[in-house]
Design a protein around this motif. Structure first.
Motif, PDB file in Angstrom:
ATOM      1  N   ASN A 188     -13.298   2.510  -0.603  1.00 17.61           N
ATOM      2  CA  ASN A 188     -11.933   2.044  -0.793  1.00 17.61           C
ATOM      3  C   ASN A 188     -10.988   3.230  -0.615  1.00 17.61           C
ATOM      4  N   ALA A 189      -9.690   2.964  -0.657  1.00  8.26           N
ATOM      5  CA  ALA A 189      -8.699   4.012  -0.391  1.00  8.26           C
ATOM      6  C   ALA A 189      -8.813   5.180  -1.361  1.00  8.26           C
ATOM      7  N   GLY A 190      -9.273   4.919  -2.565  1.00  9.23           N
ATOM      8  CA  GLY A 190      -9.437   5.981  -3.542  1.00  9.23           C
ATOM      9  C   GLY A 190     -10.571   6.933  -3.226  1.00  9.23           C
ATOM     10  N   ASP A 191     -11.437   6.559  -2.289  1.00  9.38           N
ATOM     11  CA  ASP A 191     -12.566   7.400  -1.909  1.00  9.38           C
ATOM     12  C   ASP A 191     -12.214   8.412  -0.826  1.00  9.38           C
ATOM     13  N   ILE A 192     -10.998   8.336  -0.282  1.00 14.09           N
ATOM     14  CA  ILE A 192     -10.594   9.264   0.765  1.00 14.09           C
ATOM     15  C   ILE A 192     -10.204  10.604   0.139  1.00 14.09           C
ATOM     16  N   ASP A 193     -10.869  11.669   0.590  1.00 12.00           N
ATOM     17  CA  ASP A 193     -10.631  13.001   0.031  1.00 12.00           C
ATOM     18  C   ASP A 193      -9.528  13.763   0.763  1.00 12.00           C
ATOM     19  N   TYR A 194      -9.431  13.549   2.071  1.00  7.86           N
ATOM     20  CA  TYR A 194      -8.414  14.219   2.873  1.00  7.86           C
ATOM     21  C   TYR A 194      -7.872  13.231   3.902  1.00  7.86           C
ATOM     22  N   VAL A 195      -6.574  13.338   4.190  1.00  7.34           N
ATOM     23  CA  VAL A 195      -5.983  12.641   5.328  1.00  7.34           C
ATOM     24  C   VAL A 195      -5.410  13.719   6.246  1.00  7.34           C
ATOM     25  N   LEU A 196      -5.932  13.797   7.446  1.00  5.81           N
ATOM     26  CA  LEU A 196      -5.538  14.826   8.396  1.00  5.81           C
ATOM     27  C   LEU A 196      -4.508  14.237   9.360  1.00  5.81           C
ATOM     28  N   MET A 197      -3.280  14.726   9.263  1.00 10.87           N
ATOM     29  CA  MET A 197      -2.181  14.169  10.060  1.00 10.87           C
ATOM     30  C   MET A 197      -1.829  15.130  11.198  1.00 10.87           C
ATOM     31  N   THR A 198      -2.160  14.733  12.424  1.00 15.42           N
ATOM     32  CA  THR A 198      -1.825  15.574  13.574  1.00 15.42           C
ATOM     33  C   THR A 198      -0.317  15.724  13.715  1.00 15.42           C
ATOM     34  N   HIS A 199       0.403  14.679  13.350  1.00 17.02           N
ATOM     35  CA  HIS A 199       1.862  14.716  13.249  1.00 17.02           C
ATOM     36  C   HIS A 199       2.281  13.507  12.441  1.00 17.02           C
ATOM     37  N   LEU A 200       3.577  13.374  12.177  1.00 16.40           N
ATOM     38  CA  LEU A 200       4.026  12.391  11.191  1.00 16.40           C
ATOM     39  C   LEU A 200       4.992  11.354  11.755  1.00 16.40           C
ATOM     40  N   HIS A 201       4.889  11.080  13.059  1.00 21.96           N
ATOM     41  CA  HIS A 201       5.668   9.981  13.629  1.00 21.96           C
ATOM     42  C   HIS A 201       5.250   8.674  12.963  1.00 21.96           C
ATOM     43  N   PHE A 202       6.156   7.716  12.966  1.00 18.86           N
ATOM     44  CA  PHE A 202       5.941   6.501  12.164  1.00 18.86           C
ATOM     45  C   PHE A 202       4.642   5.782  12.505  1.00 18.86           C
ATOM     46  N   ASP A 203       4.243   5.788  13.795  1.00 19.67           N
ATOM     47  CA  ASP A 203       3.050   5.037  14.176  1.00 19.67           C
ATOM     48  C   ASP A 203       1.762   5.722  13.721  1.00 19.67           C
ATOM     49  N   HIS A 204       1.875   6.934  13.229  1.00 20.56           N
ATOM     50  CA  HIS A 204       0.743   7.640  12.642  1.00 20.56           C
ATOM     51  C   HIS A 204       0.840   7.685  11.120  1.00 20.56           C
ATOM     52  N   ALA A 205       2.065   7.650  10.596  1.00 25.47           N
ATOM     53  CA  ALA A 205       2.287   7.928   9.174  1.00 25.47           C
ATOM     54  C   ALA A 205       2.636   6.722   8.316  1.00 25.47           C
ATOM     55  N   CYS A 206       2.916   5.574   8.914  1.00 26.35           N
ATOM     56  CA  CYS A 206       3.308   4.415   8.089  1.00 26.35           C
ATOM     57  C   CYS A 206       2.216   4.025   7.097  1.00 26.35           C
ATOM     58  N   GLY A 207       0.971   4.267   7.469  1.00 27.23           N
ATOM     59  CA  GLY A 207      -0.122   3.898   6.584  1.00 27.23           C
ATOM     60  C   GLY A 207      -0.312   4.818   5.388  1.00 27.23           C
ATOM     61  N   LEU A 208       0.477   5.895   5.305  1.00 31.07           N
ATOM     62  CA  LEU A 208       0.348   6.821   4.174  1.00 31.07           C
ATOM     63  C   LEU A 208       0.869   6.216   2.875  1.00 31.07           C
ATOM     64  N   THR A 209       1.803   5.280   3.000  1.00 25.66           N
ATOM     65  CA  THR A 209       2.384   4.661   1.801  1.00 25.66           C
ATOM     66  C   THR A 209       2.333   3.145   1.920  1.00 25.66           C
ATOM     67  N   LYS A 210       2.502   2.493   0.787  1.00 22.35           N
ATOM     68  CA  LYS A 210       2.512   1.029   0.773  1.00 22.35           C
ATOM     69  C   LYS A 210       3.510   0.558  -0.274  1.00 22.35           C
ATOM     70  N   LEU A 211       3.974  -0.650  -0.087  1.00 18.63           N
ATOM     71  CA  LEU A 211       4.914  -1.252  -1.031  1.00 18.63           C
ATOM     72  C   LEU A 211       4.163  -1.950  -2.158  1.00 18.63           C
ATOM     73  N   VAL A 212       4.481  -1.573  -3.379  1.00 16.16           N
ATOM     74  CA  VAL A 212       3.920  -2.224  -4.566  1.00 16.16           C
ATOM     75  C   VAL A 212       5.071  -2.542  -5.502  1.00 16.16           C
ATOM     76  N   ASP A 213       5.308  -3.834  -5.731  1.00 20.10           N
ATOM     77  CA  ASP A 213       6.412  -4.276  -6.588  1.00 20.10           C
ATOM     78  C   ASP A 213       7.742  -3.655  -6.171  1.00 20.10           C
ATOM     79  N   GLY A 214       7.961  -3.603  -4.860  1.00 28.86           N
ATOM     80  CA  GLY A 214       9.234  -3.132  -4.332  1.00 28.86           C
ATOM     81  C   GLY A 214       9.386  -1.623  -4.272  1.00 28.86           C
ATOM     82  N   ARG A 215       8.337  -0.872  -4.616  1.00 31.19           N
ATOM     83  CA  ARG A 215       8.400   0.589  -4.576  1.00 31.19           C
ATOM     84  C   ARG A 215       7.278   1.126  -3.689  1.00 31.19           C
ATOM     85  N   TYR A 216       7.571   2.236  -3.015  1.00 29.91           N
ATOM     86  CA  TYR A 216       6.550   2.862  -2.184  1.00 29.91           C
ATOM     87  C   TYR A 216       5.639   3.735  -3.041  1.00 29.91           C
ATOM     88  N   THR A 217       4.344   3.573  -2.832  1.00 21.32           N
ATOM     89  CA  THR A 217       3.348   4.379  -3.522  1.00 21.32           C
ATOM     90  C   THR A 217       2.359   4.914  -2.499  1.00 21.32           C
TER      91      THR A 217
END
Length: 278
Positions: A100-129
């Motif tokens: 599951n997502a909690g098992d990920i130890d590192y996320v390696l981001m070659t760059h942070l354009h939206f199509d690579h980085a949108c998955g870094l956060t998610k909406l929970v009860d109207g807030r990004y986490t």
């Protein structure tokens, strides 16, 4: 799910979504008559570009390369403009691997354009986490600085929704970062802070050129995107690293390619081995 082994390192492609972007923009000044033979467009002149993160498993650790297009974050207009036909299914992909997502130890981001980085956060009860609350998020210092302070052009792709919730998890590097068999190397080009990823283990090698070579059709060092902020830097980096990798019979891995997960080229630029996307 499709996998590739580099020595004792296992790479598995997850389902991170699918976009369709303008083919002309993706191939810059290259005439359509040339690029369309290698990567056919649809009736809107768009080409299919998946956003599939690569899970790297080694030494008991789980590392993710890129984060996918995310889920439930894009507006209807954005979904339409970016030709999104499927949003991220990373959580389902991980579940299929009994992770599951909690098992990920590192996320390696070659760059942070939206199509690579949108998955870094998610909406929970109207807030990004954070999508990966236990992970260290690795990117170049130059990229992280521009993410938080974009210029008039880059503000269209560096969004606060993708960084504010994860800033305490971010660790940056200047020239390179290493972990076991993995090296991240700052190249610039596509963005000022863009990096590539090299894995070497037991005499085998893979190289992830990220958006310097978004698809197998971008193998020619002169075929760079109109989206590149510094195209001459992209060309210089491709000249250096493509020949370096081909000489070592490396696998080239892809995040965006609709046809191949990975390929090997010979010295003449012909594909001698490939893992086709299914």
């Amino acid at each position: 799910m499709q996998t590739l082994n580099i020595g004792n390192v296992t790479l598995t492609w997850l389902s991170g979504g699918v976009t369709n972007l303008d083919g002309g923009a993706m191939f810059g000044v290259v005439p359509k008559g040339l690029w369309s033979k290698k990567y056919p467009p649809n009736e809107k002149n768009q080409i299919e570009l998946p956003t599939d993160p690569i899970l790297i498993q080694m030494n008991g650790k789980n590392l993710l390369v890129e984060s996918g297009i995310g889920n439930g974050k894009l507006t209807e207009k954005q979904l339409r403009n970016y030709g999104v036909t499927r949003e991220s299914e990373v959580d389902n992909s991980l579940a299929n691997l009994e992770l599951n997502a909690g098992d990920i130890d590192y996320v390696l981001m070659t760059h942070l354009h939206f199509d690579h980085a949108c998955g870094l956060t998610k909406l929970v009860d109207g807030r990004y986490t954070s999508s990966f609350p236990n992970a260290k998020i690795i990117t170049s210092n130059v990229e992280w600085e521009e993410m938080r302070n974009p210029n008039i052009r880059s503000k269209n792709t560096y969004w606060k929704e993708n960084w504010e919730a994860i800033e305490t998890q971010v660790e940056t590097f200047d020239e390179s970062w290493s972990f076991g068999a993995i090296r991240m190397i700052h190249t610039g080009g596509h963005s000022d802070g863009h990096s590539i990823l090299i894995i070497e283990d037991e005499g085998e090698m893979s190289i992830h050129m990220a958006d310097l070579m978004a698809t197998h059709a971008h193998q020619n060092v002169l075929w760079v995107m109109a989206y590149d902020d510094y195209p001459m830097d992209s060309i210089a980096a491709k000249e250096k690293w493509v020949s370096y990798a081909i000489e070592r019979k490396a696998w080239f891995t892809f995040y965006h390619d609709a046809f191949y997960r990975a390929v090997k080229w010979d010295l003449d630029g012909k594909i001698v081995e490939g893992i086709k996307r299914i």
